[in-house]
Motif scaffolding. Sequence first.
Motif, mmCIF file in Angstrom:
data_model
loop_
_atom_site.group_PDB
_atom_site.id
_atom_site.type_symbol
_atom_site.label_atom_id
_atom_site.label_comp_id
_atom_site.label_asym_id
_atom_site.label_seq_id
_atom_site.Cartn_x
_atom_site.Cartn_y
_atom_site.Cartn_z
ATOM 1 N N HIS A 48 -37.033 139.811 -20.054
ATOM 2 C CA HIS A 48 -36.999 140.936 -19.110
ATOM 3 C C HIS A 48 -36.381 142.168 -19.756
ATOM 4 O O HIS A 48 -36.921 143.293 -19.653
ATOM 5 N N GLU A 49 -35.251 141.996 -20.417
ATOM 6 C CA GLU A 49 -34.589 143.132 -21.043
ATOM 7 C C GLU A 49 -35.385 143.658 -22.236
ATOM 8 O O GLU A 49 -35.388 144.863 -22.506
ATOM 9 N N ALA A 50 -36.071 142.772 -22.949
ATOM 10 C CA ALA A 50 -36.896 143.220 -24.070
ATOM 11 C C ALA A 50 -38.077 144.058 -23.579
ATOM 12 O O ALA A 50 -38.451 145.059 -24.205
ATOM 13 N N VAL A 55 -40.429 149.609 -22.873
ATOM 14 C CA VAL A 55 -40.794 150.785 -22.075
ATOM 15 C C VAL A 55 -40.030 152.019 -22.561
ATOM 16 O O VAL A 55 -40.598 153.117 -22.702
ATOM 17 N N THR A 56 -38.745 151.857 -22.847
ATOM 18 C CA THR A 56 -37.937 152.980 -23.338
ATOM 19 C C THR A 56 -38.454 153.496 -24.674
ATOM 20 O O THR A 56 -38.546 154.719 -24.889
ATOM 21 N N ILE A 57 -38.818 152.596 -25.581
ATOM 22 C CA ILE A 57 -39.321 153.008 -26.898
ATOM 23 C C ILE A 57 -40.648 153.738 -26.762
ATOM 24 O O ILE A 57 -40.879 154.771 -27.408
ATOM 25 N N LEU A 58 -41.522 153.224 -25.920
ATOM 26 C CA LEU A 58 -42.833 153.868 -25.749
ATOM 27 C C LEU A 58 -42.697 155.255 -25.132
ATOM 28 O O LEU A 58 -43.431 156.188 -25.506
ATOM 29 N N LEU A 209 -32.112 146.173 -30.750
ATOM 30 C CA LEU A 209 -31.789 145.299 -29.620
ATOM 31 C C LEU A 209 -33.046 144.646 -29.049
ATOM 32 O O LEU A 209 -33.054 143.436 -28.746
ATOM 33 N N THR A 210 -34.123 145.416 -28.915
ATOM 34 C CA THR A 210 -35.358 144.867 -28.361
ATOM 35 C C THR A 210 -35.934 143.788 -29.266
ATOM 36 O O THR A 210 -36.422 142.751 -28.792
ATOM 37 N N VAL A 215 -36.684 137.857 -30.074
ATOM 38 C CA VAL A 215 -36.412 136.653 -30.856
ATOM 39 C C VAL A 215 -35.701 135.606 -29.993
ATOM 40 O O VAL A 215 -36.038 134.408 -30.029
ATOM 41 N N CYS A 216 -34.735 136.042 -29.196
ATOM 42 C CA CYS A 216 -34.031 135.114 -28.297
ATOM 43 C C CYS A 216 -34.977 134.560 -27.233
ATOM 44 O O CYS A 216 -34.890 133.383 -26.864
#
Length: 278
Positions: A48-50, A55-58, A209-210, A215-216
């Motif tokens: 969910h956080e990834a 979305v933030t990067i895009l 972080l994303t 990976v997690c």
Amino acid sequence: MEENMDEGQSQKGCKECCDHCVGGLPWASLFATILLYMGVALFCGCGHEALSGTVTILQNYFELVRAPSDALDVFTIIDILKYVIYGVGAAFFVFGVLLLVEGFFTTGAIRELYGEFKVSACGRCLTAFFILLSYIFLLAWLGVTAFTSLPVFMYFNIWQMCQNTSLVEGANLCLDLRQFGVVTISEEKKVCTGSEKFFNMCDSNELDLTFHLFVCALAGAGAAVIAMVHYLMALAANWGYLKDASRMQKYEDVKSKEEQELHDIHSTRSKERLNAYT
């Protein structure tokens, strides 16, 4: 002297109670449930956080904007995936509870095989249904793991480009969203290595972080796959034990019936002899 004997009997009783409780736990199902919850929690939370980081990067670095409400774009797909994650978390929480309860009941049936417990056909059918359901979910989690590896691969390539900016400084490399199917062919949304946006993206915390969140999430999906394999092994063993228990139960019923018939015959003959003497 009597106090020491009472204390020893009390300790012995506590030890027997503890052994009975520990022996009645379905350790295989319990371990699989814990592993499943850990994997699903890791996958859902990090996934969910990834997706939010994506979305933030895009929006910040590729200047991608949301389409009108009636159009299907990458942001709408990400929102749908978030709702899917909510459903996966809730569904597998219930599924883990059901399998753990089934493990407790099956373990109790096996422990009390020679007692008053009766193994029902419904219990065996329910275990077989859980085996089929676990196998389907295993295939589903294998697909989820393969799907989650795609953003890990893409972010790894971007992360490697950022880590080796000195090596790619002379080369004119670009990250084009059209290559990943994020935008249509007619749209040109890309970030090149020599641009300011590329360096800002590499220096930001969102990318690193994303990438590690994906990976997690991949590790969580792998843990869920392992948990489903453990469930299959435990359920298959329980189903085999219940099948043997059902056969043993039928044998005991037939044996008890034959013994009762022999006892009735013997009683009838004894009465006939007693009547003949009198």
